[in-house]
Design a protein around this motif. Sequence first.
Motif, PDB file in Angstrom:
ATOM      1  N   PHE A  85      -6.127   0.725 -50.557  1.00 55.23           N
ATOM      2  CA  PHE A  85      -4.669   0.711 -50.384  1.00 55.23           C
ATOM      3  C   PHE A  85      -4.289   0.159 -49.016  1.00 55.23           C
ATOM      4  N   VAL A  86      -4.935   0.637 -47.960  1.00 50.55           N
ATOM      5  CA  VAL A  86      -4.527   0.235 -46.611  1.00 50.55           C
ATOM      6  C   VAL A  86      -5.030  -1.160 -46.236  1.00 50.55           C
ATOM      7  N   LEU A  87      -5.816  -1.783 -47.111  1.00 51.49           N
ATOM      8  CA  LEU A  87      -6.229  -3.170 -46.880  1.00 51.49           C
ATOM      9  C   LEU A  87      -5.215  -4.171 -47.429  1.00 51.49           C
ATOM     10  N   ARG A  88      -4.238  -3.696 -48.176  1.00 49.78           N
ATOM     11  CA  ARG A  88      -3.227  -4.603 -48.721  1.00 49.78           C
ATOM     12  C   ARG A  88      -2.386  -5.184 -47.581  1.00 49.78           C
ATOM     13  N   PRO A  89      -2.005  -6.452 -47.658  1.00 48.35           N
ATOM     14  CA  PRO A  89      -1.271  -7.087 -46.555  1.00 48.35           C
ATOM     15  C   PRO A  89      -0.015  -6.338 -46.138  1.00 48.35           C
TER      16      PRO A  89
ATOM     17  N   VAL B 285       3.091   5.167 -44.388  1.00 51.47           N
ATOM     18  CA  VAL B 285       1.965   4.739 -45.221  1.00 51.47           C
ATOM     19  C   VAL B 285       1.536   5.866 -46.152  1.00 51.47           C
ATOM     20  N   ILE B 286       1.468   7.079 -45.629  1.00 51.35           N
ATOM     21  CA  ILE B 286       1.119   8.231 -46.469  1.00 51.35           C
ATOM     22  C   ILE B 286       2.119   8.390 -47.610  1.00 51.35           C
ATOM     23  N   ALA B 287       3.405   8.223 -47.305  1.00 51.83           N
ATOM     24  CA  ALA B 287       4.441   8.382 -48.333  1.00 51.83           C
ATOM     25  C   ALA B 287       4.261   7.366 -49.448  1.00 51.83           C
ATOM     26  N   LYS B 288       3.967   6.127 -49.097  1.00 45.92           N
ATOM     27  CA  LYS B 288       3.775   5.090 -50.117  1.00 45.92           C
ATOM     28  C   LYS B 288       2.518   5.372 -50.946  1.00 45.92           C
ATOM     29  N   PHE B 289       1.456   5.837 -50.276  1.00 51.32           N
ATOM     30  CA  PHE B 289       0.221   6.151 -50.996  1.00 51.32           C
ATOM     31  C   PHE B 289       0.446   7.295 -51.975  1.00 51.32           C
ATOM     32  N   GLU B 290       1.094   8.353 -51.528  1.00 54.68           N
ATOM     33  CA  GLU B 290       1.322   9.503 -52.398  1.00 54.68           C
ATOM     34  C   GLU B 290       2.311   9.181 -53.517  1.00 54.68           C
TER      35      GLU B 290
ATOM     36  N   MET C 120       0.439  -0.508 -40.830  1.00 46.66           N
ATOM     37  CA  MET C 120      -0.612   0.157 -40.070  1.00 46.66           C
ATOM     38  C   MET C 120      -0.723  -0.424 -38.662  1.00 46.66           C
ATOM     39  N   SER C 121      -0.707  -1.750 -38.543  1.00 48.90           N
ATOM     40  CA  SER C 121      -0.829  -2.383 -37.234  1.00 48.90           C
ATOM     41  C   SER C 121       0.391  -2.110 -36.362  1.00 48.90           C
ATOM     42  N   ALA C 122       1.549  -1.972 -36.994  1.00 48.47           N
ATOM     43  CA  ALA C 122       2.742  -1.609 -36.222  1.00 48.47           C
ATOM     44  C   ALA C 122       2.586  -0.220 -35.622  1.00 48.47           C
TER      45      ALA C 122
ATOM     46  N   ASN D 266     -12.758  -3.060 -52.061  1.00 46.74           N
ATOM     47  CA  ASN D 266     -12.372  -4.471 -52.120  1.00 46.74           C
ATOM     48  C   ASN D 266     -12.808  -5.162 -50.831  1.00 46.74           C
ATOM     49  N   THR D 267     -14.095  -5.400 -50.702  1.00 47.32           N
ATOM     50  CA  THR D 267     -14.623  -6.023 -49.486  1.00 47.32           C
ATOM     51  C   THR D 267     -14.163  -7.472 -49.333  1.00 47.32           C
ATOM     52  N   ASP D 268     -13.700  -8.093 -50.409  1.00 47.40           N
ATOM     53  CA  ASP D 268     -13.177  -9.467 -50.306  1.00 47.40           C
ATOM     54  C   ASP D 268     -11.938  -9.519 -49.430  1.00 47.40           C
ATOM     55  N   ALA D 269     -11.279  -8.372 -49.241  1.00 46.87           N
ATOM     56  CA  ALA D 269     -10.070  -8.326 -48.416  1.00 46.87           C
ATOM     57  C   ALA D 269     -10.396  -8.206 -46.933  1.00 46.87           C
ATOM     58  N   MET D 270     -11.681  -8.068 -46.584  1.00 43.67           N
ATOM     59  CA  MET D 270     -12.079  -7.859 -45.196  1.00 43.67           C
ATOM     60  C   MET D 270     -12.546  -9.147 -44.543  1.00 43.67           C
ATOM     61  N   THR D 271     -12.370  -9.250 -43.216  1.00 41.91           N
ATOM     62  CA  THR D 271     -12.847 -10.413 -42.466  1.00 41.91           C
ATOM     63  C   THR D 271     -14.366 -10.463 -42.576  1.00 41.91           C
ATOM     64  N   PRO D 272     -14.933 -11.548 -43.090  1.00 38.83           N
ATOM     65  CA  PRO D 272     -16.366 -11.579 -43.388  1.00 38.83           C
ATOM     66  C   PRO D 272     -17.277 -11.242 -42.212  1.00 38.83           C
ATOM     67  N   ASN D 273     -16.993 -11.806 -41.013  1.00 45.85           N
ATOM     68  CA  ASN D 273     -17.922 -11.544 -39.907  1.00 45.85           C
ATOM     69  C   ASN D 273     -17.842 -10.099 -39.432  1.00 45.85           C
TER      70      ASN D 273
END
Length: 355
Positions: free
Chosen positions: A283-287, A39-44, A293-295, A103-110
């Motif tokens: 960045f880390v909220l992208r599907p 993930v760091i590599a993709k971000f950088e 990240m979950s892996a 981008n709070t729209d990408a987050m679970t509302p509750n």
Amino acid sequence: MKPTIRALLAGTAMAFAAGSASAETLRLLTWGGYAPEDVIAKFEEEYPDIDVEVTLSNNEEMIAKLRATGGTGFDLAQPSHDRVYAAQLEYNIYKPLDLSKINTDAMTPNLLDGVKANTTIEGEVYSVPHQWGTSGVMANMAEAPDVTGWNDLCDEKYAGRTSMRLRRTILLGTAFGMGKDPFALYSDPEAYQQMLDEVTEKLIACKSVIKTYWSGGDDLSALMLSGEVVVSETWDSTAFKLYGENPDIVFVPPETGALAWIDTFTIPRGGEADDAAYKWINFVLRPEITKMMSASTGAIAAVPNGIDLMPDDKKAAISAGFDQEDLDNLKFFANIPPGIEDMEGLALERIKAAN
């Protein structure tokens, strides 16, 4: 000549500014697995002007580090949702978030609403959710098929084959197992202390049953996979990982309800790279990044359909451990009032010192 000199000076200034930008560092204070190398590599790669520097920590250490430095030294921290409010009131170690940059729209509302409610001070929001999971019990069902909750950790029939971690989670879980609601007692320190005394006595008596106390996911995993331990207190993510290696090892949500946590994004007061921090959050909220990240963490992202974005083996482990009734029965950690952790720390020291 003067225009040429001005041009040269301007060019030098621009080059110096560009060089400074290329040296910007995003200093993360986070949990193991929350900043995997891929993930760091993709971000950088996407943001070549930002270097990511990672310091691994836990809730207690995050607060201690930021308290010691007055909130400096890091640009983004990831405390759990219940560890922000009191720490901010006592130590002023965080700064309010600019939600327009997230981008709070990408987050679970509750989950978003819950974290915002837990971390709002004087109208300012200090945290948003990243990943969530639970703490409960893990059992090897081939060896311990009747395990249902916290009380099984101290059951004599599993003597020498159970484990737990001596942190506040086991105090809370044991309290629930004894029919108490520790969160409801937070506002009454005297009653909370009385409850802690009862829990402490039970856990001292339990020492004759416990094989060993684990301190991290790796040593717990080794204990379970070797068969030395068949029942343990655990994070669900550890159980999910082990399920892929031995499907007899499953997470057991206690009948009183698994303890649920949400790890957050929170910006330290002395952070020097806010824009980089917001870029990392989004960045880390992208599907596609959430899957990576979950892996790595084994935890569930705080995004819609977060379970569906987990690797197949983790989804199977969740299905083996949770049904809808278990999910409806989650006990989310409540905000910790000032002074409570000191009381709990003394209780844990008493348990450690007891013969």
